[in-house]
Design a protein around this motif. Structure first.
Motif, PDB file in Angstrom:
ATOM      1  N   SER A 237       4.876   9.664   9.945  1.00  0.00           N
ATOM      2  CA  SER A 237       3.766  10.261   9.220  1.00  0.00           C
ATOM      3  C   SER A 237       2.693  10.257   9.773  1.00  0.00           C
ATOM      4  O   SER A 237       2.095  11.417   9.395  1.00  0.00           O
ATOM      5  CB  SER A 237       4.089   9.237   7.928  1.00  0.00           C
ATOM      6  OG  SER A 237       2.525   9.158   7.273  1.00  0.00           O
ATOM      7  N   ARG A 238       2.069   9.297  10.464  1.00  0.00           N
ATOM      8  CA  ARG A 238       0.841   9.430  10.964  1.00  0.00           C
ATOM      9  C   ARG A 238       0.874  10.848  12.410  1.00  0.00           C
ATOM     10  O   ARG A 238      -0.268  11.485  12.178  1.00  0.00           O
ATOM     11  CB  ARG A 238       0.491   8.297  11.660  1.00  0.00           C
ATOM     12  CG  ARG A 238      -0.031   7.269  10.723  1.00  0.00           C
ATOM     13  CD  ARG A 238      -0.943   6.272  11.254  1.00  0.00           C
ATOM     14  NE  ARG A 238      -2.322   7.118  11.559  1.00  0.00           N
ATOM     15  CZ  ARG A 238      -3.334   6.460  12.014  1.00  0.00           C
ATOM     16  NH1 ARG A 238      -3.104   5.244  12.476  1.00  0.00           N
ATOM     17  NH2 ARG A 238      -4.611   6.907  12.495  1.00  0.00           N
ATOM     18  N   GLY A 241       0.620  14.165  10.391  1.00  0.00           N
ATOM     19  CA  GLY A 241      -0.353  14.296   9.675  1.00  0.00           C
ATOM     20  C   GLY A 241      -1.754  14.478  10.667  1.00  0.00           C
ATOM     21  O   GLY A 241      -2.908  14.822  10.260  1.00  0.00           O
ATOM     22  N   THR A 243      -4.483  15.537  13.176  1.00  0.00           N
ATOM     23  CA  THR A 243      -5.097  16.941  13.203  1.00  0.00           C
ATOM     24  C   THR A 243      -5.894  17.188  14.312  1.00  0.00           C
ATOM     25  O   THR A 243      -5.785  18.138  15.160  1.00  0.00           O
ATOM     26  CB  THR A 243      -5.931  17.367  11.910  1.00  0.00           C
ATOM     27  OG1 THR A 243      -5.191  16.977  10.668  1.00  0.00           O
ATOM     28  CG2 THR A 243      -6.358  18.730  11.728  1.00  0.00           C
ATOM     29  N   THR A 268      -0.678  20.953  10.955  1.00  0.00           N
ATOM     30  CA  THR A 268      -2.181  20.502  10.657  1.00  0.00           C
ATOM     31  C   THR A 268      -3.036  21.259  11.508  1.00  0.00           C
ATOM     32  O   THR A 268      -4.341  21.743  11.485  1.00  0.00           O
ATOM     33  CB  THR A 268      -2.333  19.012  11.331  1.00  0.00           C
ATOM     34  OG1 THR A 268      -1.849  18.899  12.372  1.00  0.00           O
ATOM     35  CG2 THR A 268      -1.867  18.220  10.202  1.00  0.00           C
ATOM     36  N   LEU A 296       3.108  19.900   4.332  1.00  0.00           N
ATOM     37  CA  LEU A 296       2.768  18.669   5.028  1.00  0.00           C
ATOM     38  C   LEU A 296       2.684  17.490   4.142  1.00  0.00           C
ATOM     39  O   LEU A 296       3.278  16.270   4.652  1.00  0.00           O
ATOM     40  CB  LEU A 296       1.283  19.012   5.863  1.00  0.00           C
ATOM     41  CG  LEU A 296       0.582  17.839   6.402  1.00  0.00           C
ATOM     42  CD1 LEU A 296       1.385  17.720   7.710  1.00  0.00           C
ATOM     43  CD2 LEU A 296      -0.704  18.341   6.782  1.00  0.00           C
ATOM     44  N   PHE A 297       1.930  17.453   2.939  1.00  0.00           N
ATOM     45  CA  PHE A 297       2.035  16.630   2.086  1.00  0.00           C
ATOM     46  C   PHE A 297       3.361  15.982   1.649  1.00  0.00           C
ATOM     47  O   PHE A 297       3.508  14.695   1.497  1.00  0.00           O
ATOM     48  CB  PHE A 297       1.192  16.875   0.854  1.00  0.00           C
ATOM     49  CG  PHE A 297       0.979  15.906  -0.263  1.00  0.00           C
ATOM     50  CD1 PHE A 297       0.162  14.866  -0.023  1.00  0.00           C
ATOM     51  CD2 PHE A 297       1.766  15.861  -1.458  1.00  0.00           C
ATOM     52  CE1 PHE A 297       0.136  13.866  -0.996  1.00  0.00           C
ATOM     53  CE2 PHE A 297       1.835  15.076  -2.221  1.00  0.00           C
ATOM     54  CZ  PHE A 297       0.675  13.881  -2.257  1.00  0.00           C
ATOM     55  N   THR A 300       4.897  14.021   4.661  1.00  0.00           N
ATOM     56  CA  THR A 300       4.290  12.612   4.765  1.00  0.00           C
ATOM     57  C   THR A 300       4.653  11.738   3.570  1.00  0.00           C
ATOM     58  O   THR A 300       4.738  10.381   3.745  1.00  0.00           O
ATOM     59  CB  THR A 300       2.697  12.690   5.076  1.00  0.00           C
ATOM     60  OG1 THR A 300       2.124  13.617   4.083  1.00  0.00           O
ATOM     61  CG2 THR A 300       2.358  13.277   6.483  1.00  0.00           C
TER      62      THR A 300
ATOM     63  N   ARG B   5      -4.566   2.419   8.317  1.00  0.00           N
ATOM     64  CA  ARG B   5      -4.290   3.183   7.086  1.00  0.00           C
ATOM     65  C   ARG B   5      -3.352   2.554   6.124  1.00  0.00           C
ATOM     66  O   ARG B   5      -3.395   2.672   5.024  1.00  0.00           O
ATOM     67  CB  ARG B   5      -3.716   4.507   7.482  1.00  0.00           C
ATOM     68  CG  ARG B   5      -4.504   5.408   7.972  1.00  0.00           C
ATOM     69  CD  ARG B   5      -3.647   6.528   8.513  1.00  0.00           C
ATOM     70  NE  ARG B   5      -4.468   7.695   9.154  1.00  0.00           N
ATOM     71  CZ  ARG B   5      -4.675   8.658   8.625  1.00  0.00           C
ATOM     72  NH1 ARG B   5      -3.994   8.949   7.545  1.00  0.00           N
ATOM     73  NH2 ARG B   5      -5.440   9.607   9.323  1.00  0.00           N
ATOM     74  N   ALA B 133      -1.813   6.645   3.309  1.00  0.00           N
ATOM     75  CA  ALA B 133      -1.262   7.035   4.463  1.00  0.00           C
ATOM     76  C   ALA B 133      -1.127   8.423   4.243  1.00  0.00           C
ATOM     77  O   ALA B 133      -0.561   9.339   5.014  1.00  0.00           O
ATOM     78  CB  ALA B 133       0.146   6.542   4.491  1.00  0.00           C
ATOM     79  N   VAL B 134      -2.067   9.264   3.446  1.00  0.00           N
ATOM     80  CA  VAL B 134      -2.098  10.732   3.106  1.00  0.00           C
ATOM     81  C   VAL B 134      -2.878  11.033   4.281  1.00  0.00           C
ATOM     82  O   VAL B 134      -3.855  10.652   4.730  1.00  0.00           O
ATOM     83  CB  VAL B 134      -2.551  11.085   2.038  1.00  0.00           C
ATOM     84  CG1 VAL B 134      -2.898  12.575   1.634  1.00  0.00           C
ATOM     85  CG2 VAL B 134      -1.700  10.827   0.818  1.00  0.00           C
ATOM     86  N   PRO B 135      -2.291  12.251   5.053  1.00  0.00           N
ATOM     87  CA  PRO B 135      -2.998  12.686   6.101  1.00  0.00           C
ATOM     88  C   PRO B 135      -4.453  13.330   5.789  1.00  0.00           C
ATOM     89  O   PRO B 135      -4.606  13.806   4.663  1.00  0.00           O
ATOM     90  CB  PRO B 135      -2.253  14.128   6.651  1.00  0.00           C
ATOM     91  CG  PRO B 135      -1.027  13.788   5.988  1.00  0.00           C
ATOM     92  CD  PRO B 135      -0.874  12.889   5.024  1.00  0.00           C
ATOM     93  N   ALA B 136      -5.476  12.697   6.607  1.00  0.00           N
ATOM     94  CA  ALA B 136      -6.871  13.020   6.260  1.00  0.00           C
ATOM     95  C   ALA B 136      -7.204  14.734   6.100  1.00  0.00           C
ATOM     96  O   ALA B 136      -7.930  14.943   5.103  1.00  0.00           O
ATOM     97  CB  ALA B 136      -7.939  12.804   7.505  1.00  0.00           C
ATOM     98  N   ILE B 137      -6.693  15.578   6.564  1.00  0.00           N
ATOM     99  CA  ILE B 137      -6.910  16.791   6.345  1.00  0.00           C
ATOM    100  C   ILE B 137      -6.470  17.416   4.881  1.00  0.00           C
ATOM    101  O   ILE B 137      -6.991  18.329   4.265  1.00  0.00           O
ATOM    102  CB  ILE B 137      -6.168  17.653   7.440  1.00  0.00           C
ATOM    103  CG1 ILE B 137      -6.604  19.227   7.577  1.00  0.00           C
ATOM    104  CG2 ILE B 137      -4.538  17.959   7.241  1.00  0.00           C
ATOM    105  CD1 ILE B 137      -6.287  19.861   8.649  1.00  0.00           C
ATOM    106  N   ILE B 138      -5.523  16.556   4.339  1.00  0.00           N
ATOM    107  CA  ILE B 138      -5.106  16.833   2.958  1.00  0.00           C
ATOM    108  C   ILE B 138      -6.234  16.540   2.150  1.00  0.00           C
ATOM    109  O   ILE B 138      -6.562  17.303   1.051  1.00  0.00           O
ATOM    110  CB  ILE B 138      -4.036  16.081   2.588  1.00  0.00           C
ATOM    111  CG1 ILE B 138      -2.708  16.526   3.391  1.00  0.00           C
ATOM    112  CG2 ILE B 138      -3.674  16.253   0.979  1.00  0.00           C
ATOM    113  CD1 ILE B 138      -1.915  17.845   3.008  1.00  0.00           C
ATOM    114  N   ALA B 231     -11.413  15.853  10.529  1.00  0.00           N
ATOM    115  CA  ALA B 231     -10.578  16.753  10.023  1.00  0.00           C
ATOM    116  C   ALA B 231     -10.900  17.407   8.450  1.00  0.00           C
ATOM    117  O   ALA B 231     -10.782  18.616   8.431  1.00  0.00           O
ATOM    118  CB  ALA B 231      -8.891  16.405   9.921  1.00  0.00           C
TER     119      ALA B 231
END
Lengths: 318, 304
Positions: A237-238, A241, A243, A268, A296-297, A300, B5, B133-138, B231
């Motif tokens: 997942s990391r 995500g 970027t 990303t 993407l969301f 993850t 995270r 754990a949600v990607p930063a860019i989101i 990001a």
């Protein structure tokens, strides 16, 4: 609450409080208010999630009104800015798969090795030195990792030292450095899982004549497996995500990647790159950002839920 | 530096694995295995050392006061990162003001007051773990969508960046605070309640003061994560050429990571040196923050 006084044998007891006495104390509006405020703060985390979903869904819906979901998921040409625009996400997905796979090839073996070292072999003193180093690795900003991937790994190691036929960017360099970035994530969760395995299992194994390697590989590792799986899934997942590393070092050409020495644009990477251009709110170009963001969301989110489930399992086991 | 995270399960650490004898460790198989374990740690050490050394070597020439005093310019010789330094300071200060009260309040609710058997509270807990754990860019996209909804034209304002970063580190603050609260023993609460204090008085006067060190540690680590994050700000349009000092919540800004990204992407060698020098600066600040967090944890944390 009522106090029932037994009139039985024994010395006479003093009469208790009158029946019907309230022990809860008087109502305290201040307390209730404070609790309400605290609850609101906790609710805000739900609002954030709802906000993410709404923020991603609304523009995505207008995107999918113009571009069929089928074409988005399985189309093989990604060219959202061209005159003959095309919105097939397969090129973005292949690049993401490559960087993720390369990152895991680095992070899983080395992360697990570090975890075994820390959990099973290191003496407390050694661990107190080794663990902070891993934590420093986790704290390096990703933009610095990106710079390192581009300037050192790609330009110096891959091109100058190894003489590989590669351009200024490659998914290989981005993936390798991303793997290093993920080592602490995998090491730390796996170490927790292995440390949670009861010592009785190790003692039993040793009593049967196993050495430390056998104990580790055949007793501790299987016992901690769900935690280790959780660590790997979270690592995926990391990697999906991340970027900045890919935005800097993987390049920005959205083509189907067949060779890790090529450049490629990840999901990303596209969001970061497209956000640099000033696209008008509500335009198809703007909505494209959110459609990719939604994909993407969802990926993850799925990974995180799987990871949390496996963590639960290993915590409940003992 | 811990900037994990994920929600880490609170396992009680046995100081050393008991009962693992060392007999048979000298056979070739186990020796090779041990060698591989050392190798995997060495890779981590080696990459870290290489990263630090190469960045120091690249940036050494540009590490000067000019980095703090000059504005970005078209020529690497005169360019500096003054607006980025100030911008980072503004954004992180605003992020701290937004996140810390909220995160600590939410953690107190979840740990001290919420009924853990209720499905709703369990959902909130699961949600916090997920958000972590949600990607930063989101989070950048979330802030972008939110500001667009409010019809904000100029999205590159300090408050917008702070909003995105606050939501990003909120789960981290909540998780760290909860672990701090959980470490305070039951008896402290029982004693306070037995003396007639109300639940909130107990939390405010006993539990919170006792967990301040771990909350501070977690908060500093969360803020250091926000400081290094680029990001979400990239999505909000923070990659701009700024030649003024940011001076408020509604001011335009750029930050150190964004400035590094900007300089990395230019073709001239001089800008790469500037990117390396700024990276050294950023790493130094982050290391200081982490050292402070570790210092607080070691010096003030109580063992019950």
């Amino acid at each position: 609450m009522t106090a029932v006084i037994e009139k039985a044998a024994g010395p006479e007891l003093a009469p208790g409080p009158r029946p019907g006495t309230q022990f809860a104390g008087r109502r305290r509006p201040g307390e209730t208010l404070i609790r309400m405020v605290l609850r609101l703060a906790a609710l805000l985390t739900m609002v954030t999630t709802a906000g993410i979903l709404i923020a991603l869904l609304i523009p995505s819906l207008s995107f999918f009104a113009e571009v069929p979901v089928w074409e988005f998921l399985f189309g093989t040409r990604w060219a959202p800015r061209f005159a003959d625009a095309s919105f097939g996400a397969i090129p973005l997905i292949t690049a993401t798969l490559w960087t993720t796979a390369i990152a895991l090839l680095v992070a899983v073996p080395f992360g697990l090795g570090a975890a075994i070292m820390l959990a099973e072999y290191a003496k407390p003193r050694t661990r107190s030195i080794l663990k902070p180093v891993l934590e420093v690795l986790a704290g390096v900003p990703t933009v610095v990792y990106g710079f390192f991937a581009l300037q050192f790994v790609q330009a110096t190691v891959l091109r100058e030292w190894l003489q590989l036929p590669t351009g200024a960017f490659s998914v290989l360099a981005a993936g390798l450095v991303m793997g290093v970035m993920i080592i602490p994530t995998i090491a730390s969760i796996s170490e927790d899982a292995m440390s949670a395995v009861p010592s009785a299992l190790r003692q039993g194994s040793a009593a049967l004549g196993a050495n430390r390697m056998q104990t580790t590989l055949r007793v501790v590792f299987p016992a901690a497996l769900s935690g280790i799986v959780a660590a790997v899934v979270l690592g995926v997942s990391r990697a999906v995500g991340e970027t900045m590393i890919v935005a800097i070092a993987a390049g920005s050409q959205a083509r189907i990647v067949t060779n890790p020495l090529e450049q490629g644009q990840t999901m990303t990477g596209f969001i970061a790159n497209a956000a640099l251009g000033d696209s008008r709110v509500g335009s198809l170009e703007y909505n494209t950002l959110f459609a990719v963001g939604l994909l993407l969301f969802l990926i993850t989110l799925l990974m995180n839920l799987i990871s949390i489930r496996f963590v639960r399992r290993f915590r409940e086991a003992y | 530096m811990t900037t994990t995270r994920h929600a880490r399960p609170a396992t009680v650490r046995v100081s050393a694995p008991l009962g693992t004898g060392t007999h048979g460790d000298r056979k070739p198989g186990p020796l090779l295995f041990l060698l591989l374990l050392w190798l995997s740690l060495l890779v981590a050490f080696g990459v870290l050392a290489t990263l630090l050394i190469t960045i120091l070597m690249d940036g050494w020439g540009k590490l000067s006061l000019q980095l703090f005093t000059n504005y970005p310019s078209a020529t690497p010789e005169t360019a500096g990162a003054r607006p980025a330094v100030l911008g980072s300071a503004w954004v992180i200060a605003a992020t701290a003001v937004f996140t810390l009260p909220l995160g600590i309040a939410a953690a107190i609710h979840l740990e001290e007051f919420a009924d853990k058997k209720r499905w709703f509270n369990r959902l909130i807990e699961l949600n916090v773990q997920n958000l972590a754990a949600v990607p930063a860019i989101i989070y950048g996209l979330l802030a972008l969508g939110f500001l667009s909804l409010l019809q904000v034209q100029n999205k590159n304002v300090v408050i917008g960046g702070a909003l995105a970063l606050s939501l990003l580190i909120l789960p981290v603050v909540i998780i760290a605070t909860r672990e701090g609260l959980r470490a305070v023993p039951r008896e402290i609460r029982d004693a306070s309640l037995a003396l007639g204090a109300t639940p909130w008085q107990t939390v405010w006067r006993q539990v919170l003061p006792a967990s301040v060190p771990s909350i501070a540690t977690g908060s500093i680590l969360a803020l250091s994560r926000a400081l290094g994050e680029a990001a979400p700000l990239l999505v909000l349009g923070a990659l701009v050429y700024i030649t003024f000092d940011p001076n408020g919540l509604m001011s335009g800004y750029t930050t150190l990571p964004i400035q590094i990204f900007n300089w990395t992407g230019r073709p001239q060698e001089g800008f790469h040196e500037l990117a390396a020098a700024t990276s050294v600066l950023l790493l130094a600040v982050l290391l200081l923050m982490n050292a402070l967090a570790i210092f607080i944890r070691n010096k003030y944390q109580k063992r019950w």
